[in-house]
Design a protein around this motif. Structure first.
Motif, PDB file in Angstrom:
ATOM      1  N   LEU A  63       5.136  80.145  -1.148  1.00 18.87           N
ATOM      2  CA  LEU A  63       5.073  78.874  -0.420  1.00 18.87           C
ATOM      3  C   LEU A  63       3.898  78.039  -0.903  1.00 18.87           C
ATOM      4  CD1 LEU A  63       6.047  77.077   1.966  1.00 18.87           C
ATOM      5  CD2 LEU A  63       4.501  78.377   3.427  1.00 18.87           C
ATOM      6  N   TYR A  64       2.759  78.684  -1.136  1.00 19.61           N
ATOM      7  CA  TYR A  64       1.593  77.949  -1.617  1.00 19.61           C
ATOM      8  C   TYR A  64       1.716  77.597  -3.098  1.00 19.61           C
ATOM      9  CZ  TYR A  64      -3.076  77.061  -3.382  1.00 19.61           C
ATOM     10  OH  TYR A  64      -4.145  76.499  -4.028  1.00 19.61           O
ATOM     11  N   LEU A  65       2.079  78.570  -3.925  1.00 23.47           N
ATOM     12  CA  LEU A  65       2.109  78.344  -5.372  1.00 23.47           C
ATOM     13  C   LEU A  65       3.153  77.304  -5.769  1.00 23.47           C
ATOM     14  CD1 LEU A  65       1.668  81.947  -6.827  1.00 23.47           C
ATOM     15  CD2 LEU A  65      -0.048  80.151  -6.567  1.00 23.47           C
ATOM     16  N   SER A  66       4.243  77.200  -5.016  1.00 20.36           N
ATOM     17  CA  SER A  66       5.263  76.202  -5.354  1.00 20.36           C
ATOM     18  C   SER A  66       4.757  74.781  -5.158  1.00 20.36           C
ATOM     19  CB  SER A  66       6.522  76.425  -4.510  1.00 20.36           C
ATOM     20  OG  SER A  66       6.206  76.408  -3.121  1.00 20.36           O
ATOM     21  N   GLY A  67       3.659  74.607  -4.412  1.00 22.95           N
ATOM     22  CA  GLY A  67       3.055  73.294  -4.259  1.00 22.95           C
ATOM     23  C   GLY A  67       1.699  73.172  -4.913  1.00 22.95           C
ATOM     24  N   ASN A  68       1.253  74.229  -5.582  1.00 23.95           N
ATOM     25  CA  ASN A  68      -0.022  74.189  -6.279  1.00 23.95           C
ATOM     26  C   ASN A  68       0.071  73.251  -7.487  1.00 23.95           C
ATOM     27  OD1 ASN A  68      -1.822  75.371  -8.644  1.00 23.95           O
ATOM     28  ND2 ASN A  68      -2.777  76.037  -6.736  1.00 23.95           N
ATOM     29  N   TYR A  69      -0.900  72.362  -7.619  1.00 27.74           N
ATOM     30  CA  TYR A  69      -0.846  71.314  -8.649  1.00 27.74           C
ATOM     31  C   TYR A  69      -0.757  71.913 -10.049  1.00 27.74           C
ATOM     32  CZ  TYR A  69      -1.910  66.902 -10.979  1.00 27.74           C
ATOM     33  OH  TYR A  69      -1.842  65.780 -11.757  1.00 27.74           O
ATOM     34  N   TYR A  70      -1.548  72.921 -10.322  1.00 32.19           N
ATOM     35  CA  TYR A  70      -1.550  73.537 -11.647  1.00 32.19           C
ATOM     36  C   TYR A  70      -0.202  74.194 -11.955  1.00 32.19           C
ATOM     37  CZ  TYR A  70      -2.908  76.639 -15.473  1.00 32.19           C
ATOM     38  OH  TYR A  70      -2.972  77.299 -16.676  1.00 32.19           O
ATOM     39  N   VAL A  71       0.357  74.910 -10.975  1.00 29.47           N
ATOM     40  CA  VAL A  71       1.641  75.585 -11.184  1.00 29.47           C
ATOM     41  C   VAL A  71       2.747  74.567 -11.406  1.00 29.47           C
ATOM     42  CG1 VAL A  71       3.360  77.077 -10.106  1.00 29.47           C
ATOM     43  CG2 VAL A  71       0.941  77.607  -9.863  1.00 29.47           C
ATOM     44  N   VAL A  72       2.750  73.497 -10.626  1.00 28.46           N
ATOM     45  CA  VAL A  72       3.784  72.469 -10.765  1.00 28.46           C
ATOM     46  C   VAL A  72       3.702  71.804 -12.137  1.00 28.46           C
ATOM     47  CG1 VAL A  72       4.604  70.251  -9.873  1.00 28.46           C
ATOM     48  CG2 VAL A  72       3.945  72.059  -8.293  1.00 28.46           C
ATOM     49  N   GLN A  73       2.492  71.529 -12.591  1.00 24.73           N
ATOM     50  CA  GLN A  73       2.342  70.898 -13.909  1.00 24.73           C
ATOM     51  C   GLN A  73       2.784  71.833 -15.030  1.00 24.73           C
ATOM     52  OE1 GLN A  73      -1.592  70.121 -15.773  1.00 24.73           O
ATOM     53  NE2 GLN A  73      -0.964  67.971 -15.770  1.00 24.73           N
ATOM     54  N   LYS A  74       2.392  73.106 -14.963  1.00 24.14           N
ATOM     55  CA  LYS A  74       2.793  74.060 -15.993  1.00 24.14           C
ATOM     56  C   LYS A  74       4.309  74.265 -16.008  1.00 24.14           C
ATOM     57  CE  LYS A  74      -1.112  75.022 -17.914  1.00 24.14           C
ATOM     58  NZ  LYS A  74      -1.348  74.664 -19.327  1.00 24.14           N
ATOM     59  N   LEU A  75       4.904  74.335 -14.808  1.00 20.26           N
ATOM     60  CA  LEU A  75       6.357  74.491 -14.732  1.00 20.26           C
ATOM     61  C   LEU A  75       7.063  73.265 -15.308  1.00 20.26           C
ATOM     62  CD1 LEU A  75       8.815  76.095 -13.750  1.00 20.26           C
ATOM     63  CD2 LEU A  75       8.567  74.976 -11.539  1.00 20.26           C
ATOM     64  N   GLY A  76       6.548  72.062 -14.985  1.00 19.73           N
ATOM     65  CA  GLY A  76       7.140  70.853 -15.539  1.00 19.73           C
ATOM     66  C   GLY A  76       7.024  70.783 -17.044  1.00 19.73           C
ATOM     67  N   THR A  77       5.893  71.241 -17.581  1.00 15.94           N
ATOM     68  CA  THR A  77       5.711  71.258 -19.030  1.00 15.94           C
ATOM     69  C   THR A  77       6.680  72.220 -19.699  1.00 15.94           C
ATOM     70  OG1 THR A  77       3.362  70.712 -18.739  1.00 15.94           O
ATOM     71  CG2 THR A  77       4.032  71.616 -20.867  1.00 15.94           C
ATOM     72  N   THR A 130       5.221  65.228 -23.567  1.00 13.33           N
ATOM     73  CA  THR A 130       5.660  63.861 -23.817  1.00 13.33           C
ATOM     74  C   THR A 130       4.708  63.204 -24.816  1.00 13.33           C
ATOM     75  OG1 THR A 130       4.361  62.990 -21.967  1.00 13.33           O
ATOM     76  CG2 THR A 130       6.595  63.739 -21.488  1.00 13.33           C
ATOM     77  N   THR A 131       4.965  61.950 -25.090  1.00 10.59           N
ATOM     78  CA  THR A 131       4.122  61.224 -26.050  1.00 10.59           C
ATOM     79  C   THR A 131       2.717  60.992 -25.514  1.00 10.59           C
ATOM     80  OG1 THR A 131       4.986  59.152 -25.159  1.00 10.59           O
ATOM     81  CG2 THR A 131       6.092  60.083 -27.106  1.00 10.59           C
ATOM     82  N   ILE A 132       2.573  61.048 -24.193  1.00 12.95           N
ATOM     83  CA  ILE A 132       1.257  60.811 -23.593  1.00 12.95           C
ATOM     84  C   ILE A 132       0.580  62.115 -23.176  1.00 12.95           C
ATOM     85  CG2 ILE A 132       1.845  58.490 -22.813  1.00 12.95           C
ATOM     86  CD1 ILE A 132       2.357  59.632 -20.038  1.00 12.95           C
ATOM     87  N   GLY A 133       1.165  63.256 -23.546  1.00 10.71           N
ATOM     88  CA  GLY A 133       0.533  64.530 -23.227  1.00 10.71           C
ATOM     89  C   GLY A 133       1.415  65.431 -22.383  1.00 10.71           C
ATOM     90  N   PRO A 134       0.807  66.357 -21.625  1.00  8.46           N
ATOM     91  CA  PRO A 134       1.584  67.288 -20.817  1.00  8.46           C
ATOM     92  C   PRO A 134       2.357  66.571 -19.713  1.00  8.46           C
ATOM     93  CG  PRO A 134      -0.697  67.995 -21.065  1.00  8.46           C
ATOM     94  CD  PRO A 134      -0.634  66.596 -21.551  1.00  8.46           C
ATOM     95  N   TYR A 135       3.209  67.357 -19.070  1.00  9.06           N
ATOM     96  CA  TYR A 135       4.020  66.839 -17.975  1.00  9.06           C
ATOM     97  C   TYR A 135       3.128  66.280 -16.868  1.00  9.06           C
ATOM     98  CZ  TYR A 135       7.086  67.012 -13.877  1.00  9.06           C
ATOM     99  OH  TYR A 135       7.788  66.711 -12.725  1.00  9.06           O
ATOM    100  N   LYS A 136       3.490  65.110 -16.381  1.00  5.62           N
ATOM    101  CA  LYS A 136       2.720  64.444 -15.341  1.00  5.62           C
ATOM    102  C   LYS A 136       3.342  64.741 -13.986  1.00  5.62           C
ATOM    103  CE  LYS A 136       0.857  59.945 -13.964  1.00  5.62           C
ATOM    104  NZ  LYS A 136       0.823  58.494 -14.274  1.00  5.62           N
ATOM    105  N   VAL A 137       2.581  65.306 -13.092  1.00  4.31           N
ATOM    106  CA  VAL A 137       3.077  65.657 -11.758  1.00  4.31           C
ATOM    107  C   VAL A 137       3.437  64.369 -11.022  1.00  4.31           C
ATOM    108  CG1 VAL A 137       2.506  66.766  -9.574  1.00  4.31           C
ATOM    109  CG2 VAL A 137       1.673  67.738 -11.716  1.00  4.31           C
ATOM    110  N   PRO A 138       4.667  64.281 -10.497  1.00  2.00           N
ATOM    111  CA  PRO A 138       5.129  63.001  -9.945  1.00  2.00           C
ATOM    112  C   PRO A 138       4.478  62.588  -8.623  1.00  2.00           C
ATOM    113  CG  PRO A 138       6.772  64.712  -9.619  1.00  2.00           C
ATOM    114  CD  PRO A 138       5.709  65.303 -10.481  1.00  2.00           C
ATOM    115  N   TYR A 139       4.097  63.550  -7.813  1.00  2.00           N
ATOM    116  CA  TYR A 139       3.574  63.200  -6.489  1.00  2.00           C
ATOM    117  C   TYR A 139       2.197  63.835  -6.282  1.00  2.00           C
ATOM    118  CZ  TYR A 139       8.592  62.435  -5.989  1.00  2.00           C
ATOM    119  OH  TYR A 139       9.886  62.048  -6.187  1.00  2.00           O
ATOM    120  N   PRO A 140       1.178  63.386  -7.006  1.00  2.00           N
ATOM    121  CA  PRO A 140      -0.156  63.997  -6.839  1.00  2.00           C
ATOM    122  C   PRO A 140      -0.727  63.803  -5.446  1.00  2.00           C
ATOM    123  CG  PRO A 140      -0.288  61.990  -8.161  1.00  2.00           C
ATOM    124  CD  PRO A 140       1.168  62.296  -8.001  1.00  2.00           C
TER     125      PRO A 140
END
Length: 397
Positions: free
Chosen positions: A237-251, A257-267
């Motif tokens: 429950l916590y890790l699924s909303g952890n910023y680092y985990v979400v960014q790594k999963l998105g990447t 992308t051209t501007i770098g790693p995956y950008k978390v949509p709802y910081p």
């Protein structure tokens, strides 16, 4: 459905609940022996060292036996088919049933090894069968993922119900979450964008039901499994909303992308979630007197601090870890000193539970144990044979 003797399981629960009273001196060794005699347990459950040894030995025997049979049939096409894996898995399962039902093994190491060996071989048979029969399964990675997760969920759920295996319970929960996540991700672009929210919702629902249904009589033999599922669901429950985990999963899912790693949509959502949820766990654990929530929250506070450190370099990593350690140790020491005397329902001292699952009162059981000793078979009457006064009373009356 459960294979173990339920009376022995209930008696084992009684003995385990009373051991803290024995260790604290509230219950004497003789009284505890009387309780063991009144609530016997016939399981073979060795200590941890013997259990590890039996686990390793059982694995060695299984590997040698499987390799020997495979070598004998090396020229046959049978060993290339899923039937061979089903045969080996079912054979190990039959041995597991025999060891548990006839030899009364209960978490002895041998039954643990046979559980995982049989489940692994049966899973391998299913996966090979799917690859041979359905070309789409072998070519489509998404299809392969959710079929594998579904089979793992069914197998681990059966072993959990049948053998009350705690690790299988965790595997059942994780495979269910993974199965739902893969289906949701593959459903549409909206599903892919809201994948973390699905895992948050599913983990929360499972934790809620595991918390509210834990006292039901039908689940009394699965308390340890339920506790581990609660811990795992809180972590997911916590890790699924952890910023680092979400960014790594998105990447991993979308790549760079051209501007770098995956950008978390709802910081604005994920950063507060990353920082605040561990403190909410800890506060809820204190308020509800829930040890699982309290300890999980304290561990996740350190993970939240490391996550924050990964993006905002306020201090060097060495200084951050030292600071976290000082705060954690200082807070723990203060709580230990503060809770030496019970306050608001909390205490550092471990207290024996007043009741045992199933409604048995511990204090009544301890009192009753003093009456379990053998009483004299014959007791002389205080009345004599009428030696004085002819009234039926002796002079000793």
């Amino acid at each position: 459905m459960i294979i173990y003797n339920k009376i022995w399981l209930a008696n084992l629960s009684v003995q385990q609940q009373l051991r803290p009273a024995l260790d604290s001196g509230e219950l004497s060794k003789d009284e505890f022996k009387n309780i063991e005699a009144a609530y016997p347990v016939g399981f073979y459950s060795p200590n941890i060292f013997v259990r590890v040894g039996l686990f390793i030995l059982t694995n060695i025997i299984a590997v040698v036996f499987g390799c020997l049979l495979t070598y004998m049939l090396l020229d046959s096409d049978l060993i290339k088919s899923p039937v061979w894996y089903f045969f080996l898995g079912l054979f190990c399962y039959i041995v597991l049933e025999f060891v548990v039902r006839r030899e009364n093994h209960f978490r002895s190491g041998a039954d643990d090894a046979l559980t995982w060996i049989s489940a692994g071989l049966i899973l391998a048979g299913f996966l090979i069968l799917l690859a041979n029969r359905f070309p789409l399964y072998d070519s489509n990675s998404i299809t392969k993922l959710y079929w594998t997760a579904g089979i793992v969920f069914l197998l681990s759920s059966y072993y959990t119900i049948r053998f009350t295996d705690s690790l299988m319970a965790i595997m059942s929960f994780l495979s269910l979450v993974f199965f739902a996540a893969v289906l949701w991700y593959n459903s549409s672009a909206f599903g892919a964008a809201t994948l973390p929210f699905l895992v948050i919702l599913l983990s929360g629902i499972i934790y809620y039901f595991s918390l509210t249904k834990t006292k039901q009589p039908a689940l009394i033999y699965y308390q340890h499994c339920i506790s581990l599922v609660q811990i795992t669901s809180l972590v997911t429950l916590y890790l699924s909303g952890n910023y680092y985990v979400v960014q790594k999963l998105g990447t991993e899912l979308y790549g760079y992308t051209t501007i770098g790693p995956y950008k978390v949509p709802y910081p604005v959502f994920f950063w507060p979630w990353t920082i605040l949820v561990p403190f909410i766990y800890t506060g809820a654990g204190v308020y509800r007197k829930n040890v699982i929530l309290l300890r999980t929250g304290l561990i996740l506070i350190a993970i939240a601090a490391v996550t924050f450190k990964s993006y905002y370099h306020v201090l060097p990593i060495e200084g951050t870890l030292v600071l976290i350690g000082i705060v954690t140790l200082g807070g723990s020491y203060w709580l230990i000193r503060y809770l030496k005397m019970p306050k608001h329902g909390f205490t550092y001292e471990e207290l024996a539970a007043e009741t045992i699952p199933g409604g048995i009162n511990v204090e009544s059981l301890i009192i009753a144990s003093t009456q379990l000793e053998d009483t004299p078979k014959g007791t002389q009457s205080p009345f004599g044979g009428g030696d004085f006064g002819g009234g039926g009373s002796s002079s000793d009356f």
